[in-house]
Design a protein around this motif. Sequence first.
Motif, PDB file in Angstrom:
ATOM      1  N   ILE B  32     -30.564  27.318  45.747  1.00 28.95           N
ATOM      2  CA  ILE B  32     -30.419  28.622  46.404  1.00 28.95           C
ATOM      3  C   ILE B  32     -31.016  28.572  47.805  1.00 28.95           C
ATOM      4  CG2 ILE B  32     -30.866  31.101  46.205  1.00 28.95           C
ATOM      5  CD1 ILE B  32     -31.505  30.665  43.252  1.00 28.95           C
ATOM      6  N   ARG B  34     -31.290  30.745  51.648  1.00 25.03           N
ATOM      7  CA  ARG B  34     -31.050  32.041  52.286  1.00 25.03           C
ATOM      8  C   ARG B  34     -30.204  31.938  53.563  1.00 25.03           C
ATOM      9  NH1 ARG B  34     -37.276  32.883  54.248  1.00 25.03           N
ATOM     10  NH2 ARG B  34     -37.313  31.080  55.615  1.00 25.03           N
ATOM     11  N   ASN B  48     -34.589  12.646  67.913  1.00 26.15           N
ATOM     12  CA  ASN B  48     -34.502  11.587  66.909  1.00 26.15           C
ATOM     13  C   ASN B  48     -35.886  11.166  66.434  1.00 26.15           C
ATOM     14  OD1 ASN B  48     -35.144  10.339  69.305  1.00 26.15           O
ATOM     15  ND2 ASN B  48     -34.174   8.430  68.695  1.00 26.15           N
ATOM     16  N   PHE B  84     -31.060  35.053  49.022  1.00 27.43           N
ATOM     17  CA  PHE B  84     -32.501  35.120  49.188  1.00 27.43           C
ATOM     18  C   PHE B  84     -33.142  35.339  47.820  1.00 27.43           C
ATOM     19  CE2 PHE B  84     -35.305  36.332  52.929  1.00 27.43           C
ATOM     20  CZ  PHE B  84     -36.473  36.032  52.264  1.00 27.43           C
ATOM     21  N   VAL B  85     -34.042  34.437  47.418  1.00 28.63           N
ATOM     22  CA  VAL B  85     -34.777  34.673  46.171  1.00 28.63           C
ATOM     23  C   VAL B  85     -35.856  35.705  46.489  1.00 28.63           C
ATOM     24  CG1 VAL B  85     -36.222  33.655  44.377  1.00 28.63           C
ATOM     25  CG2 VAL B  85     -34.330  32.348  45.355  1.00 28.63           C
ATOM     26  N   CYS B 117     -42.139  26.035  55.337  1.00 27.14           N
ATOM     27  CA  CYS B 117     -43.254  26.788  55.891  1.00 27.14           C
ATOM     28  C   CYS B 117     -42.796  27.574  57.113  1.00 27.14           C
ATOM     29  CB  CYS B 117     -44.405  25.852  56.255  1.00 27.14           C
ATOM     30  SG  CYS B 117     -43.923  24.546  57.350  1.00 27.14           S
ATOM     31  N   GLN B 142     -37.404  26.827  69.970  1.00 26.10           N
ATOM     32  CA  GLN B 142     -36.579  25.671  69.606  1.00 26.10           C
ATOM     33  C   GLN B 142     -35.247  26.118  69.006  1.00 26.10           C
ATOM     34  OE1 GLN B 142     -37.849  23.282  66.169  1.00 26.10           O
ATOM     35  NE2 GLN B 142     -37.536  21.466  67.417  1.00 26.10           N
ATOM     36  N   ILE B 164     -44.316  20.549  67.155  1.00 29.89           N
ATOM     37  CA  ILE B 164     -43.221  21.392  67.638  1.00 29.89           C
ATOM     38  C   ILE B 164     -43.422  21.684  69.125  1.00 29.89           C
ATOM     39  CG2 ILE B 164     -41.818  23.426  67.162  1.00 29.89           C
ATOM     40  CD1 ILE B 164     -43.047  23.610  64.456  1.00 29.89           C
ATOM     41  N   LEU B 261     -43.642  34.211  47.470  1.00 29.62           N
ATOM     42  CA  LEU B 261     -42.921  34.395  46.214  1.00 29.62           C
ATOM     43  C   LEU B 261     -43.777  34.183  44.970  1.00 29.62           C
ATOM     44  CD1 LEU B 261     -39.409  32.701  46.365  1.00 29.62           C
ATOM     45  CD2 LEU B 261     -39.959  35.039  45.688  1.00 29.62           C
ATOM     46  N   ASP B 300     -45.671  15.664  58.127  1.00 33.84           N
ATOM     47  CA  ASP B 300     -45.120  15.373  59.448  1.00 33.84           C
ATOM     48  C   ASP B 300     -43.936  14.421  59.381  1.00 33.84           C
ATOM     49  OD1 ASP B 300     -48.469  14.834  60.038  1.00 33.84           O
ATOM     50  OD2 ASP B 300     -47.266  13.292  59.094  1.00 33.84           O
TER      51      ASP B 300
HETATM   52  C1  LIG Z   1     -40.144  20.819  65.560  1.00 35.66           C
HETATM   53  C2  LIG Z   1     -40.268  19.891  64.400  1.00 35.66           C
HETATM   54  C3  LIG Z   1     -40.237  18.546  64.657  1.00 35.66           C
HETATM   55  C4  LIG Z   1     -40.288  17.637  63.610  1.00 35.66           C
HETATM   56  N1  LIG Z   1     -40.177  16.314  63.922  1.00 35.66           N
HETATM   57  C5  LIG Z   1     -40.100  15.397  62.917  1.00 35.66           C
HETATM   58  C6  LIG Z   1     -39.832  14.003  63.210  1.00 35.66           C
HETATM   59  O1  LIG Z   1     -39.681  13.596  64.368  1.00 35.66           O
HETATM   60  N2  LIG Z   1     -39.743  13.136  62.173  1.00 35.66           N
HETATM   61  C7  LIG Z   1     -39.891  13.574  60.885  1.00 35.66           C
HETATM   62  O2  LIG Z   1     -39.778  12.764  59.968  1.00 35.66           O
HETATM   63  N3  LIG Z   1     -40.153  14.874  60.585  1.00 35.66           N
HETATM   64  C8  LIG Z   1     -40.265  15.807  61.562  1.00 35.66           C
HETATM   65  N4  LIG Z   1     -40.494  17.140  61.264  1.00 35.66           N
HETATM   66  C9  LIG Z   1     -40.853  17.513  59.880  1.00 35.66           C
HETATM   67  C10 LIG Z   1     -39.718  17.857  58.935  1.00 35.66           C
HETATM   68  O3  LIG Z   1     -38.649  18.411  59.634  1.00 35.66           O
HETATM   69  C11 LIG Z   1     -40.207  18.844  57.911  1.00 35.66           C
HETATM   70  O4  LIG Z   1     -41.334  18.291  57.312  1.00 35.66           O
HETATM   71  C12 LIG Z   1     -39.147  19.129  56.829  1.00 35.66           C
HETATM   72  O5  LIG Z   1     -38.002  19.706  57.420  1.00 35.66           O
HETATM   73  C13 LIG Z   1     -39.669  20.075  55.755  1.00 35.66           C
HETATM   74  O6  LIG Z   1     -38.686  20.247  54.755  1.00 35.66           O
HETATM   75  P1  LIG Z   1     -38.723  21.372  53.658  1.00 35.66           P
HETATM   76  O7  LIG Z   1     -37.467  21.208  52.897  1.00 35.66           O
HETATM   77  O8  LIG Z   1     -40.000  21.338  52.949  1.00 35.66           O
HETATM   78  O9  LIG Z   1     -38.726  22.762  54.464  1.00 35.66           O
HETATM   79  P2  LIG Z   1     -37.629  23.474  55.361  1.00 35.66           P
HETATM   80  O10 LIG Z   1     -36.841  22.517  56.141  1.00 35.66           O
HETATM   81  O11 LIG Z   1     -38.366  24.536  56.099  1.00 35.66           O
HETATM   82  O12 LIG Z   1     -36.643  24.164  54.306  1.00 35.66           O
HETATM   83  C14 LIG Z   1     -36.990  25.287  53.528  1.00 35.66           C
HETATM   84  C15 LIG Z   1     -35.736  26.069  53.215  1.00 35.66           C
HETATM   85  O13 LIG Z   1     -36.023  27.080  52.266  1.00 35.66           O
HETATM   86  C16 LIG Z   1     -35.324  28.247  52.587  1.00 35.66           C
HETATM   87  N5  LIG Z   1     -36.015  29.382  51.950  1.00 35.66           N
HETATM   88  C17 LIG Z   1     -37.304  29.792  52.141  1.00 35.66           C
HETATM   89  N6  LIG Z   1     -37.599  30.846  51.365  1.00 35.66           N
HETATM   90  C18 LIG Z   1     -36.484  31.132  50.664  1.00 35.66           C
HETATM   91  C19 LIG Z   1     -36.163  32.127  49.686  1.00 35.66           C
HETATM   92  N7  LIG Z   1     -37.060  33.023  49.287  1.00 35.66           N
HETATM   93  N8  LIG Z   1     -34.920  32.133  49.157  1.00 35.66           N
HETATM   94  C20 LIG Z   1     -33.986  31.211  49.563  1.00 35.66           C
HETATM   95  N9  LIG Z   1     -34.237  30.258  50.461  1.00 35.66           N
HETATM   96  C21 LIG Z   1     -35.474  30.199  51.011  1.00 35.66           C
HETATM   97  C22 LIG Z   1     -35.341  28.258  54.094  1.00 35.66           C
HETATM   98  O14 LIG Z   1     -34.309  29.048  54.622  1.00 35.66           O
HETATM   99  C23 LIG Z   1     -35.173  26.777  54.430  1.00 35.66           C
HETATM  100  O15 LIG Z   1     -33.831  26.400  54.593  1.00 35.66           O
HETATM  101  C24 LIG Z   1     -40.437  18.096  62.280  1.00 35.66           C
HETATM  102  C25 LIG Z   1     -40.498  19.467  62.024  1.00 35.66           C
HETATM  103  C26 LIG Z   1     -40.411  20.375  63.064  1.00 35.66           C
HETATM  104  C27 LIG Z   1     -40.456  21.851  62.756  1.00 35.66           C
END
Ligand SMILES: Cc1cc2nc3c(=O)[nH]c(=O)nc-3n(C[C@H](O)[C@H](O)[C@H](O)COP(=O)(O)OP(=O)(O)OC[C@H]3O[C@@H](n4cnc5c(N)ncnc54)[C@H](O)[C@@H]3O)c2cc1C
Lengths: 121, 421
Positions: B32, B34, B48, B84-85, B117, B142, B164, B261, B300
């Motif tokens: 799921i 959002r 990259n 959205f959950v 986050c 961004q 970031i 949540l 990271d």
């Molecule tokens: C600017 C930036 C630069 C980065 N650079 C690098 C890099 O160079 N190399 C590298 O390896 N990593 C990098 N990262 C780190 C990496 O992108 C993140 O660690 C990773 O995307 C986290 O993944 P995630 O799935 O935990 O969270 P997210 O990608 O945040 O995904 C969470 C998802 O959950 C959804 N969601 C949240 N709450 C709900 C809800 N209640 N119901 C339904 N959906 C929901 C959101 O919409 C989102 O799509 C970078 C991150 C950022 C922000």
Amino acid sequence: MKKEYTCIMCPMGCSLTVTEGKSGIAVSGNSCRRGAEYAIQEYKDPKRIVTALAFTDVVNCVVPVKTDALIPKGKITDVLAVVSQLKISLPISLGQVVVSNVCDLGANIIVTRTLGAIGKR
Amino acid sequence: MIDFDVVIIGGGPAGMAAALSAIKQDVSVLLIERDKRLGGVLQQCVHNGFGLHYFNEELTGTEYAERFEQSVLSSSVKVMLDSFVIDIKADKTLTVMSAEEGIVHISAKSIVLAMGCRERPAGAIAIAGDRPCGVWTAGFAQKLCNIKGKLVGKRIVILGSGDIGLIMARRMTYSGAKVLMVCEIMPYSGGLKRNIVQCLEDNDIPLYLSTTITDIVGKKRVEGVHIAQVDSKMNVIESTKRYIECDSVLLSIGLIPENELIRDIGVEMSRITQGAVVDETRQTSISGIYSCGNVLHVHDLVDNVSREGELAGYHAALYAKSSEPLGNKKYKVIASEGVRYALPQLINAENIVGDGSGTVKLFFRVGGVYSNSAVVVKCEGREILRRPKPVFSPGEMESVVLKTKDITGDIYIGIENLPHN
Ligand SMILES: Cc1cc2nc3c(=O)[nH]c(=O)nc-3n(C[C@H](O)[C@H](O)[C@H](O)COP(=O)(O)OP(=O)(O)OC[C@H]3O[C@@H](n4cnc5c(N)ncnc54)[C@H](O)[C@@H]3O)c2cc1C
Ligand code: SF4
């Protein structure tokens, strides 16, 4: 001759030392092969992958692009200037070439995200 | 009520990896999200540096996300977008608000939390002055820049040296803005070294450490900021105060796991990571509820996020199939000297699962910069691992791999200074 670098080939960011002596160039501090290659390249001729955003024919919608090979650091501005002139028609798919052999550098500019005709998937 | 074996909340890299690994176990999986598209925060990461460890090649964030997106869409994982959950209960029923289907109730055998986050907002820090237009979080800038092609300003000061902020310093420069400086209140950068090199040094953008913005000037729109150095107790040194003319301030002051949540259902939380307390299978204190990715602790490296998603998805699927909880006895993992936190915080005593190779990987972050030191892991007074490293820095998540046979009691992980020779 000794120079320090931070490897940027991956987020580990190893600290690299290049030493040039009579026996040639030596690298230390790297955790993998790519680190050694990077340090030698950085010592001789620094290069980067350039990522940028190109305008599309949809308002308020840009598409991410990158060079598909490393280009000299000094040429980044030239490549960005080329990208800023682009206007890409959607839809477009990941990997599609939008400029070939940009600025005669031996690298193409390719799309890094699939976008549908209205700027969505 | 619709029934699924495994329900995953969040379609970022963590959730997509969890879904793909759960579906391999022949269970029904619902993902799921959002947003209108899978990918999470990676959709706005056009730079990259992703995937070198996972795919063994260097990809942009968007390319990395699209590989997983394609795998998910061509698998039998059921995907709900624009949904959205809004509520989870401890009995593993969920309420979802879907753009297409309205309010939907779903019942799951196991749940994987992968909500990612969000950024600490401007209100989270104390800066004097008005709050004029022109103060943005770096991640919002961004998103505007990388998806809509809009620049928030022309002359920019960045506060905070998190990744970031560094990435945006380069992006804004490439897009034609002038980034004047990055100010960091701590004496060290919070971002990855590689980002300092290729985002700041490559573009001649100065990084001022132990420096902060003391106040923002401007009534309607930002006109400038006062910056000043701080001493070791974080007090502003008045004599160093100076005025910088700018039209925008970007804040890159940290991320907070998005755990609203589960606040009310009794999942035990860590005060330090602001995520759930988990064991090595990434199961939380409520059996059958798992957590992974940035909602668990801020990563990271996306490669580690994907791996953690796979681990959580796999165990969530096993749980859904057997509903046989692991034994209740767990050893604690205790962060000692120099270590801010270690994760998982618990390891199952009777049935150490690890990653199947007879090992358990511990991730940790240090609380300050330690040079010429070693990470030391102890169990029942025995030293079971020691790894020296020239520098440990809080900006970088570290890991150690423990042999499960060595884990016979609570684990202590700390940093020891090595004698200079
Ligand atoms: C600017 C930036 C630069 C980065 N650079 C690098 C890099 O160079 N190399 C590298 O390896 N990593 C990098 N990262 C780190 C990496 O992108 C993140 O660690 C990773 O995307 C986290 O993944 P995630 O799935 O935990 O969270 P997210 O990608 O945040 O995904 C969470 C998802 O959950 C959804 N969601 C949240 N709450 C709900 C809800 N209640 N119901 C339904 N959906 C929901 C959101 O919409 C989102 O799509 C970078 C991150 C950022 C922000
Ligand atoms: S040497 Fe290898 S592991 Fe270290 S930063 Fe470079 S690419 Fe990454």
